[in-house]
Design a protein around this motif. Structure first.
Motif, PDB file in Angstrom:
ATOM      1  N   GLY A  84       0.797  -1.211   0.000  1.00  0.00           N
ATOM      2  CA  GLY A  84       0.000   0.000   0.000  1.00  0.00           C
ATOM      3  C   GLY A  84       0.840   1.275   0.000  1.00  0.00           C
ATOM      4  N   LEU A  85       2.164   1.098   0.181  1.00  0.00           N
ATOM      5  CA  LEU A  85       3.061   2.262   0.174  1.00  0.00           C
ATOM      6  C   LEU A  85       3.037   3.020  -1.148  1.00  0.00           C
ATOM      7  N   ILE A  86       2.564   2.354  -2.187  1.00  0.00           N
ATOM      8  CA  ILE A  86       2.522   2.963  -3.517  1.00  0.00           C
ATOM      9  C   ILE A  86       1.678   4.241  -3.517  1.00  0.00           C
ATOM     10  N   ILE A  87       0.722   4.317  -2.594  1.00  0.00           N
ATOM     11  CA  ILE A  87      -0.110   5.525  -2.533  1.00  0.00           C
ATOM     12  C   ILE A  87       0.748   6.733  -2.160  1.00  0.00           C
ATOM     13  N   GLU A  88       1.524   6.568  -1.094  1.00  0.00           N
ATOM     14  CA  GLU A  88       2.370   7.694  -0.660  1.00  0.00           C
ATOM     15  C   GLU A  88       3.451   7.994  -1.684  1.00  0.00           C
ATOM     16  N   ILE A  89       4.050   6.938  -2.227  1.00  0.00           N
ATOM     17  CA  ILE A  89       5.086   7.137  -3.241  1.00  0.00           C
ATOM     18  C   ILE A  89       4.471   7.826  -4.467  1.00  0.00           C
ATOM     19  N   GLY A  90       3.289   7.345  -4.853  1.00  0.00           N
ATOM     20  CA  GLY A  90       2.606   7.909  -6.014  1.00  0.00           C
ATOM     21  C   GLY A  90       2.216   9.367  -5.812  1.00  0.00           C
ATOM     22  N   ASP A  91       1.827   9.722  -4.588  1.00  0.00           N
ATOM     23  CA  ASP A  91       1.515  11.126  -4.291  1.00  0.00           C
ATOM     24  C   ASP A  91       2.755  11.986  -4.504  1.00  0.00           C
ATOM     25  N   TRP A  92       3.873  11.453  -4.017  1.00  0.00           N
ATOM     26  CA  TRP A  92       5.129  12.198  -4.179  1.00  0.00           C
ATOM     27  C   TRP A  92       5.456  12.376  -5.665  1.00  0.00           C
ATOM     28  N   VAL A  93       5.283  11.294  -6.442  1.00  0.00           N
ATOM     29  CA  VAL A  93       5.587  11.340  -7.881  1.00  0.00           C
ATOM     30  C   VAL A  93       4.713  12.398  -8.568  1.00  0.00           C
ATOM     31  N   LEU A  94       3.424  12.388  -8.277  1.00  0.00           N
ATOM     32  CA  LEU A  94       2.512  13.350  -8.898  1.00  0.00           C
ATOM     33  C   LEU A  94       2.915  14.786  -8.573  1.00  0.00           C
ATOM     34  N   TYR A  95       3.171  15.006  -7.293  1.00  0.00           N
ATOM     35  CA  TYR A  95       3.527  16.356  -6.863  1.00  0.00           C
ATOM     36  C   TYR A  95       4.834  16.809  -7.513  1.00  0.00           C
ATOM     37  N   GLU A  96       5.834  15.940  -7.446  1.00  0.00           N
ATOM     38  CA  GLU A  96       7.164  16.270  -7.962  1.00  0.00           C
ATOM     39  C   GLU A  96       7.128  16.549  -9.468  1.00  0.00           C
ATOM     40  N   ALA A  97       6.395  15.714 -10.210  1.00  0.00           N
ATOM     41  CA  ALA A  97       6.331  15.872 -11.668  1.00  0.00           C
ATOM     42  C   ALA A  97       5.645  17.190 -12.042  1.00  0.00           C
ATOM     43  N   CYS A  98       4.556  17.523 -11.338  1.00  0.00           N
ATOM     44  CA  CYS A  98       3.846  18.772 -11.628  1.00  0.00           C
ATOM     45  C   CYS A  98       4.722  19.964 -11.275  1.00  0.00           C
ATOM     46  N   LYS A  99       5.368  19.874 -10.131  1.00  0.00           N
ATOM     47  CA  LYS A  99       6.218  20.974  -9.670  1.00  0.00           C
ATOM     48  C   LYS A  99       7.361  21.218 -10.676  1.00  0.00           C
ATOM     49  N   GLN A 100       8.009  20.127 -11.094  1.00  0.00           N
ATOM     50  CA  GLN A 100       9.129  20.242 -12.034  1.00  0.00           C
ATOM     51  C   GLN A 100       8.675  20.837 -13.372  1.00  0.00           C
ATOM     52  N   ASN A 101       7.517  20.385 -13.835  1.00  0.00           N
ATOM     53  CA  ASN A 101       7.036  20.890 -15.120  1.00  0.00           C
ATOM     54  C   ASN A 101       6.755  22.399 -15.034  1.00  0.00           C
ATOM     55  N   LYS A 102       6.208  22.807 -13.901  1.00  0.00           N
ATOM     56  CA  LYS A 102       5.942  24.236 -13.704  1.00  0.00           C
ATOM     57  C   LYS A 102       7.247  25.025 -13.652  1.00  0.00           C
ATOM     58  N   VAL A 103       8.257  24.472 -13.004  1.00  0.00           N
ATOM     59  CA  VAL A 103       9.566  25.141 -12.943  1.00  0.00           C
ATOM     60  C   VAL A 103      10.092  25.383 -14.365  1.00  0.00           C
ATOM     61  N   TRP A 104       9.986  24.365 -15.221  1.00  0.00           N
ATOM     62  CA  TRP A 104      10.457  24.523 -16.611  1.00  0.00           C
ATOM     63  C   TRP A 104       9.659  25.603 -17.334  1.00  0.00           C
ATOM     64  N   GLN A 105       8.333  25.587 -17.127  1.00  0.00           N
ATOM     65  CA  GLN A 105       7.510  26.586 -17.809  1.00  0.00           C
ATOM     66  C   GLN A 105       7.852  27.994 -17.330  1.00  0.00           C
ATOM     67  N   ASP A 106       8.088  28.116 -16.018  1.00  0.00           N
ATOM     68  CA  ASP A 106       8.430  29.433 -15.474  1.00  0.00           C
ATOM     69  C   ASP A 106       9.772  29.923 -15.993  1.00  0.00           C
ATOM     70  N   LYS A 107      10.632  28.979 -16.370  1.00  0.00           N
ATOM     71  CA  LYS A 107      11.926  29.377 -16.933  1.00  0.00           C
ATOM     72  C   LYS A 107      11.797  29.819 -18.384  1.00  0.00           C
ATOM     73  N   GLY A 108      10.593  29.622 -18.945  1.00  0.00           N
ATOM     74  CA  GLY A 108      10.368  30.089 -20.305  1.00  0.00           C
ATOM     75  C   GLY A 108      10.581  29.046 -21.386  1.00  0.00           C
ATOM     76  N   TYR A 109      10.770  27.786 -20.995  1.00  0.00           N
ATOM     77  CA  TYR A 109      10.881  26.729 -22.007  1.00  0.00           C
ATOM     78  C   TYR A 109       9.522  26.482 -22.647  1.00  0.00           C
TER      79      TYR A 109
END
Ligand code: C2E
Ligand code: CA
Ligand code: CA
Ligand code: CA
Length: 273
Positions: A84-109
């Motif tokens: 069941g740990l996949i839920i917590e790991i998956g939450d982290w993955v979702l958050y991290e991926a969205c955050k990273q994508n936003k960082v790239w967009q904010d950099k103007g890519y």
């Protein structure tokens, strides 16, 4: 005979407890990994075949173990699923991926879609849609730049709430694709009924250059287009495969031919600056 039987029994017994111990250790280590930030996301570019541009990145989980180095997801995701740990790991993955994508967009890519793999347990959480809304709000990423990858077996069922989840996600603006397509049991009925944006042809159909596999790839491409879905091929490794997919009008491709999954810092060369 009795002696032999007993020995076998003992052997069996101790191997079970070994196995159990190993699982326990790994479970403890997985929790620790989550706490101590040992997980990383690497990203693999997805290229549009007609424009030649990178239009998406698939987030792939890596465990950077302090002693063992990088551990591939196949080695720990099954246990994370079981516990069941996949839920917590998956939450982290979702958050991290969205955050990273936003960082790239904010950099103007140039903006790209980030694709996140969902496990069955994650997809079946009743709170999934709210959770995703929350993550998008917190990270500031627009829903149009998040894609969820689910497998055929997770989606192709007649349970009402699956269709509802998919519709709620579509209404939110999030994209949903079917991963490893061709390995499960989809029916035309579900494919045409469900709001799915893309099919992802399983890499096994490219690996073997048999005539039947080529025919399968062709028909998945044609079927996707007739159902108004996009189609992407994964596991593209050679120029021959690239040429074949171009000729068959596959929309996108992903694979070692273009790039392996890379840590964020090494990806910027794929963006236009
Ligand atoms: P997948 O979603 O089918 O991901 C594609 C896998 O193919 C990745 O393996 C990728 O590194 C590999 N690959 C990419 N290009 C090529 C190529 O040209 N040739 C070949 N032979 N392989 C290629 P990886 O990263 O080891 O991931 C394995 C599986 O683990 C994924 O399969 C996915 O099912 C699962 N996974 C990865 N990250 C996550 C995650 O964050 N959450 C969940 N639930 N599952 C994940
Ligand atoms: Ca995937
Ligand atoms: Ca896949
Ligand atoms: Ca897979």
């Amino acid at each position: 005979i009795k002696e032999k039987h007993r020995n076998n029994y003992n052997l069996f017994d101790s191997s079970i407890s070994e196995n159990f111990k190993m699982r326990l250790t790994m479970e403890t280590e997985l929790r620790k990994a989550l706490r101590e930030g040992q997980f990383e996301l690497h990203y693999q570019p997805q290229k549009n075949l007609s424009s030649g541009k990178v239009v998406g990145l698939e987030a792939l989980l890596r465990w950077n173990h302090p002693q063992k180095g990088y551990i591939a997801p196949a080695e720990f995701i099954p246990l994370a699923e079981k516990t069941g740990l996949i839920i917590e790991i998956g939450d982290w993955v979702l958050y991290e991926a969205c955050k990273q994508n936003k960082v790239w967009q904010d950099k103007g890519y140039d903006p790209v879609t980030v694709s996140v793999n969902l496990s069955a347990k994650q997809f079946h959480q009743r709170s999934l849609v709210d959770k995703i809304k929350e993550i998008l709000a917190e990270t500031g990423l627009s829903p149009y730049y998040l894609e969820l990858e689910i497998t055929e077996s997770m989606a192709m069922s007649n349970e009402d709430y699956i269709l509802k989840t998919l519709k709620d996600l579509r209404d939110l603006g999030v994209l949903v694709s079917i991963d490893d397509f061709g390995t499960g049991y989809s029916s035309f009925k579900y494919l045409s009924l469900f709001p799915i944006t893309k099919l992802k042809i399983d890499k096994m159909f490219l690996k073997d250059e048999q005539r039947e596999n080529k025919a399968i790839v062709k028909s998945i491409i044609h079927m996707s287009h007739s159902l108004n879905m996009k189609v992407i091929a994964e596991g593209v490794e050679t120029m021959e495969q690239f040429n074949f997919l171009t000729q068959e009008r596959c929309d996108e491709m992903q694979g070692f031919y273009f790039s392996k999954p890379l840590p964020p810092k090494q990806l910027t060369k794929f963006f236009r600056v």
